[in-house]
Motif scaffolding. Structure first.
Motif, short mmCIF file in Angstrom:
data_model
loop_
_atom_site.label_atom_id
_atom_site.label_comp_id
_atom_site.label_asym_id
_atom_site.label_seq_id
_atom_site.Cartn_x
_atom_site.Cartn_y
_atom_site.Cartn_z
N ILE A 5 0.88 -1.16 0.00
CA ILE A 5 0.00 0.00 0.00
C ILE A 5 0.92 1.22 0.00
O ILE A 5 1.69 1.43 0.94
N GLU A 6 0.86 1.98 -1.09
CA GLU A 6 1.84 3.03 -1.29
C GLU A 6 1.18 4.25 -1.92
O GLU A 6 0.40 4.12 -2.85
N ARG A 7 1.50 5.42 -1.37
CA ARG A 7 1.03 6.68 -1.96
C ARG A 7 2.24 7.42 -2.50
O ARG A 7 3.32 7.36 -1.93
N LYS A 8 2.03 8.09 -3.62
CA LYS A 8 3.13 8.71 -4.36
C LYS A 8 2.84 10.20 -4.56
O LYS A 8 1.71 10.58 -4.85
N TYR A 9 3.90 11.01 -4.40
CA TYR A 9 3.76 12.47 -4.47
C TYR A 9 4.91 13.08 -5.26
O TYR A 9 6.04 12.58 -5.24
N LEU A 10 4.62 14.19 -5.91
CA LEU A 10 5.68 15.05 -6.42
C LEU A 10 6.10 15.96 -5.29
O LEU A 10 5.34 16.18 -4.34
N ILE A 11 7.30 16.48 -5.40
CA ILE A 11 7.81 17.31 -4.30
C ILE A 11 8.18 18.70 -4.79
O ILE A 11 8.31 18.94 -6.00
N LYS A 12 8.35 19.59 -3.83
CA LYS A 12 8.88 20.93 -4.10
C LYS A 12 10.38 20.83 -3.84
O LYS A 12 10.83 20.92 -2.70
N ALA A 13 11.14 20.60 -4.91
CA ALA A 13 12.57 20.30 -4.77
C ALA A 13 13.33 21.39 -4.04
O ALA A 13 14.29 21.10 -3.31
N ASP A 14 12.91 22.64 -4.19
CA ASP A 14 13.63 23.74 -3.53
C ASP A 14 13.44 23.75 -2.01
O ASP A 14 14.18 24.41 -1.30
N LEU A 15 12.47 22.98 -1.51
CA LEU A 15 12.21 22.93 -0.07
C LEU A 15 12.78 21.67 0.59
O LEU A 15 12.70 21.54 1.81
N LEU A 16 13.33 20.77 -0.20
CA LEU A 16 13.80 19.49 0.34
C LEU A 16 15.32 19.44 0.39
O LEU A 16 15.99 19.63 -0.62
N ASP A 17 15.85 19.19 1.59
CA ASP A 17 17.28 18.93 1.75
C ASP A 17 17.43 17.42 1.85
O ASP A 17 17.01 16.82 2.84
N LEU A 18 18.00 16.81 0.82
CA LEU A 18 18.16 15.35 0.82
C LEU A 18 19.23 14.94 1.82
O LEU A 18 20.26 15.61 1.95
N PRO A 19 19.01 13.85 2.53
CA PRO A 19 20.03 13.36 3.46
C PRO A 19 21.22 12.77 2.70
O PRO A 19 21.13 12.49 1.50
N LEU A 20 22.30 12.57 3.40
CA LEU A 20 23.46 11.90 2.81
C LEU A 20 23.15 10.41 2.71
O LEU A 20 22.30 9.89 3.43
N GLY A 21 23.85 9.72 1.85
CA GLY A 21 23.77 8.27 1.83
C GLY A 21 22.62 7.69 1.05
O GLY A 21 22.06 6.67 1.46
N GLY A 22 22.26 8.30 -0.06
CA GLY A 22 21.24 7.69 -0.90
C GLY A 22 21.75 6.38 -1.49
O GLY A 22 22.95 6.14 -1.58
N LYS A 23 20.82 5.53 -1.89
CA LYS A 23 21.17 4.22 -2.45
C LYS A 23 20.84 4.21 -3.94
O LYS A 23 19.73 4.52 -4.34
N LYS A 24 21.83 3.84 -4.75
CA LYS A 24 21.65 3.75 -6.19
C LYS A 24 20.80 2.52 -6.53
O LYS A 24 21.07 1.42 -6.04
N LEU A 25 19.77 2.70 -7.35
CA LEU A 25 18.90 1.62 -7.80
C LEU A 25 18.93 1.55 -9.32
O LEU A 25 18.85 2.58 -10.00
N ILE A 26 19.03 0.34 -9.84
CA ILE A 26 18.91 0.08 -11.27
C ILE A 26 17.86 -1.00 -11.41
O ILE A 26 17.94 -2.04 -10.74
N GLN A 27 16.88 -0.76 -12.27
CA GLN A 27 15.83 -1.77 -12.41
C GLN A 27 15.33 -1.84 -13.84
O GLN A 27 15.43 -0.88 -14.60
N GLY A 28 14.83 -3.01 -14.18
CA GLY A 28 14.24 -3.25 -15.48
C GLY A 28 13.10 -4.25 -15.33
O GLY A 28 12.93 -4.87 -14.27
#
Length: 152
Positions: A5-28
């Motif tokens: 069960i998942e809800r999805k949103y667009l964001i206001k990029a100028d208001l979001l400070d992304l944390p360090l340590g994102g994880k790279k995903l590759i999918q097909g």
């Protein structure tokens, strides 16, 4: 049967400070149609095979299994195209927001998802949320492979 069960949103990029340590995903996707898909994903140093069924973007059956990295690489090589993105986890109360920053043909798209325990679960929207796109199928990863953000 496991249900996502998942809800999805667009964001206001100028208001979001992304944390360090994102994880790279590759999918097909090995195959997909409106009611089911078989996805291969490499997430950092782990690999998964995922089967999703159902056509309700809010609530679908999901079966996910860890697989050997070599198998995932071989299966991804069979996919016509792939999605690459970096995922950041942002905790809020007892939940986690997953913020995906897309690359390649979907560069410029940033989507936030939150997984819930029920379709009616209440939660607080962070100040950086723009608007909900859960029911807009063009934001599903399986659709972004066919119709990338850069071609909209």
């Amino acid at each position: 049967m496991p249900i996502e069960i998942e809800r999805k949103y667009l964001i206001k990029a100028d208001l979001l400070d992304l944390p360090l340590g994102g994880k790279k995903l590759i999918q097909g996707y090995i195959w997909s149609d409106p009611d089911k898909s078989l996805r291969i994903r490499i997430a950092g140093d782990k690999a998964f095979l995922t089967i999703k069924t159902g056509n309700n973007p809010l609530s679908r059956s999901e079966f996910e299994y860890g697989i050997p990295m070599k198998d995932a690489q071989d299966l991804l090589a069979l996919c016509d195209s792939k999605i690459e993105k970096t995922r950041y986890l942002i905790p809020q109360n007892n939940l986690f927001w997953e913020v995906d920053v897309f690359e390649g043909d979907n560069d410029g798209l940033i989507v936030a998802e939150i997984e819930l325990n029920s379709e009616h679960e209440k939660f607080e929207l962070p100040h950086w949320i723009d608007h909900e796109v859960t029911n807009e199928s063009k934001y599903l990863n399986v659709e972004l492979i066919k119709h990338p953000f850069s071609k909209w």
